[in-house]
Write a protein that holds these residues in place. Structure first.
Motif, PDB file in Angstrom:
ATOM      1  N   GLU A 184       9.623   0.310  -3.078  1.00 23.33           N
ATOM      2  CA  GLU A 184       9.602  -1.130  -2.806  1.00 23.33           C
ATOM      3  C   GLU A 184      10.786  -1.537  -1.937  1.00 23.33           C
ATOM      4  O   GLU A 184      10.659  -2.407  -1.060  1.00 23.33           O
TER       5      GLU A 184
ATOM      6  N   ALA B 128       2.778  -0.091 -12.076  1.00 25.85           N
ATOM      7  CA  ALA B 128       2.670  -1.136 -11.044  1.00 25.85           C
ATOM      8  C   ALA B 128       1.235  -1.206 -10.538  1.00 25.85           C
ATOM      9  O   ALA B 128       0.933  -0.794  -9.414  1.00 25.85           O
ATOM     10  N   PRO B 129       0.310  -1.749 -11.334  1.00 28.86           N
ATOM     11  CA  PRO B 129      -1.102  -1.782 -10.922  1.00 28.86           C
ATOM     12  C   PRO B 129      -1.376  -2.752  -9.773  1.00 28.86           C
ATOM     13  O   PRO B 129      -2.480  -2.734  -9.214  1.00 28.86           O
ATOM     14  N   GLN B 130      -0.403  -3.573  -9.412  1.00 26.96           N
ATOM     15  CA  GLN B 130      -0.618  -4.548  -8.337  1.00 26.96           C
ATOM     16  C   GLN B 130      -0.641  -3.910  -6.951  1.00 26.96           C
ATOM     17  O   GLN B 130      -1.097  -4.529  -5.985  1.00 26.96           O
ATOM     18  N   HIS B 131      -0.158  -2.668  -6.834  1.00 26.47           N
ATOM     19  CA  HIS B 131      -0.139  -1.995  -5.545  1.00 26.47           C
ATOM     20  C   HIS B 131      -1.426  -1.185  -5.343  1.00 26.47           C
ATOM     21  O   HIS B 131      -2.144  -0.874  -6.297  1.00 26.47           O
ATOM     22  N   ARG B 132      -1.690  -0.818  -4.080  1.00 22.07           N
ATOM     23  CA  ARG B 132      -2.835   0.019  -3.753  1.00 22.07           C
ATOM     24  C   ARG B 132      -2.341   1.424  -3.476  1.00 22.07           C
ATOM     25  O   ARG B 132      -1.423   1.626  -2.675  1.00 22.07           O
TER      26      ARG B 132
ATOM     27  N   GLN C 152       0.849  -1.187   0.000  1.00 13.91           N
ATOM     28  CA  GLN C 152       0.000   0.000   0.000  1.00 13.91           C
ATOM     29  C   GLN C 152       0.886   1.238   0.000  1.00 13.91           C
ATOM     30  O   GLN C 152       1.783   1.359   0.834  1.00 13.91           O
TER      31      GLN C 152
ATOM     32  N   GLY D 168      -7.351   3.620 -10.271  1.00 13.43           N
ATOM     33  CA  GLY D 168      -6.355   2.920  -9.479  1.00 13.43           C
ATOM     34  C   GLY D 168      -5.869   3.686  -8.278  1.00 13.43           C
ATOM     35  O   GLY D 168      -5.057   3.180  -7.498  1.00 13.43           O
TER      36      GLY D 168
ATOM     37  N   ASP E   3       1.022  -6.888   3.366  1.00 10.57           N
ATOM     38  CA  ASP E   3       1.956  -6.635   2.266  1.00 10.57           C
ATOM     39  C   ASP E   3       2.833  -5.411   2.475  1.00 10.57           C
ATOM     40  O   ASP E   3       3.606  -5.048   1.589  1.00 10.57           O
TER      41      ASP E   3
END
Length: 387
Positions: free
Chosen positions: A379, A32-36, A2, A54, A93
């Motif tokens: 990250e 990086a669309p996998q993150h919130r 997040q 997003g 995460d």
């Protein structure tokens, strides 16, 4: 992961910090669309435009919202944003707080990555301000030292941050900025005709846009221009920008200098709205940027992206931005500036060569790259916190 983002400048997309914030918020979800992504904005400010797909926008209140001003700003940065991070960052995460300007919180429940574009108030005495400004700077300096990682815009700024804030080099990462999508090559002849129609400004002309404070060194450009006019060159100097204060030590009196040098109408002071920026870059004969110090220096990059031949100071981060695609002159060498400008004005082939090199140089910078390199640091900070 997040990612919480301090959105203090979200409602100000035309200022430098706002442009940077909007570029990141637009591109981070794309790379990086996998993150919130959660954008935390101050409730006391206008909401600004809707965030892109997003990204979730959250408004954070302070006890000083009705009064506004510095207390609301300070509370938002130091209390409201960390509280929002504590409330929103639950999950296995990991989470990171990105503060995309020089104002991280002293304490936060998640790792903080702060962007420090420059440390001008620490380097140049005339920018240090009064007691309140110095106290605020002392606070944010301490907070930056406690941040997990620090982003900046150039290797020169990284070196200054390391030297003056005492951070280890491995915690400071330069991620160069980029020009906005609106800056690109176009029909120069059509641009010149439109500038002549709207502004009454005929080619050939030298163009400067940016701040008018002391470090921008516009007085050197005016003095160099006076030498060109003394040689009989039929050229105009167009200066866009406004002085943001009356302190003559910080904002030299350019109008008085123009009058003293008897330049009269050969120097034009322009008020150029943001949407006309590309037009002036495309129309100018030469773009000149004599600044003594820049954390990055976006106007020369914008000018190159629009196909303008560029002359910059051989100082601070500007050689990093322009590479070999611009003429470079020591910032206070008036004769050298006159020579470089005169050389470009008189050599169409050199102008065409620099314009082509500038387009190639500007193409190396993009907000996709800014987002990718920023994300790598975020990250790393998250992984280190969970290790």
């Amino acid at each position: 992961m997040q990612l919480l983002i301090n959105g203090s400048f979200w409602a100000e997309p035309n200022v430098g910090s706002g442009q940077y914030l909007h570029g990141l918020v637009r591109w981070l979800p794309q790379v990086a669309p996998q993150h919130r992504y959660i954008l935390v904005t101050p409730a006391a400010a206008p909401p600004g435009p809707p965030p892109p797909p997003g990204v979730v926008a959250v408004r954070a209140r302070t006890p000083f919202d009705r009064a506004g001003g510095n207390l609301a700003k300070l509370y938002f940065e130091q209390v409201a944003v960390p509280r929002a991070a504590r409330r929103l960052a639950a999950g296995p995460d990991g989470a990171v707080l990105l503060v995309p300007y020089f104002a991280p919180p002293l304490r936060a429940p998640v790792p903080v990555v702060a962007t420090v574009g420059d440390i001008i108030p620490l380097l140049l005495p005339e920018y240090r301000g009064g007691l309140r400004v110095r106290a605020y700077m002392a606070l944010v300096q301490r907070a930056v030292r406690r941040s997990a990682r620090v982003l900046t815009f150039s290797a020169r700024s990284r070196d200054d941050i390391v030297a003056h804030l005492g951070l280890p080099p491995e915690r400071v990462t330069p991620v160069p900025l980029a020009a906005g999508d609106q800056y690109g090559p176009g029909d120069a002849a059509a641009a010149r005709a439109e500038v002549a129609r709207r502004y009454g400004l005929e080619a050939p002309f030298i163009y400067y846009v940016g701040g008018l404070d002391a470090r921008k060194n516009v007085g050197t450009l005016v003095r160099a221009f006076a030498l060109l006019r003394a040689r009989g060159l039929p050229v105009t100097l167009a200066i866009a920008g406004r002085a943001l204060g009356r302190d003559r030590r910080l904002f030299p009196d350019l109008d008085a200098l123009v009058a003293d040098l008897e330049l009269g109408p050969a120097v034009r002071r322009l008020d150029v709205p943001l949407e006309d920026g590309p037009l002036l870059y495309r129309a100018c004969t030469v773009f000149a940027f004599p600044s003594r110090y820049e954390g990055f220096g976006l106007p020369p990059l914008e000018a190159m992206a629009c196909g303008a031949p560029v002359v910059v100071s051989d100082a601070s981060s500007l050689p990093e931005v322009t590479g070999p695609a611009a003429l470079r002159v020591p910032p206070d060498d008036v004769v050298g500036w006159a020579a470089a400008l005169g050389r470009l004005l008189g050599d169409e082939g050199l102008r065409a060569s620099l314009a082509a090199q500038g387009l190639a140089q500007a193409a190396r910078f993009s907000y996709r790259r800014v987002a990718q390199e920023t994300l790598a640091v975020l990250e790393q900070a998250s992984a280190a916190a969970r290790a």
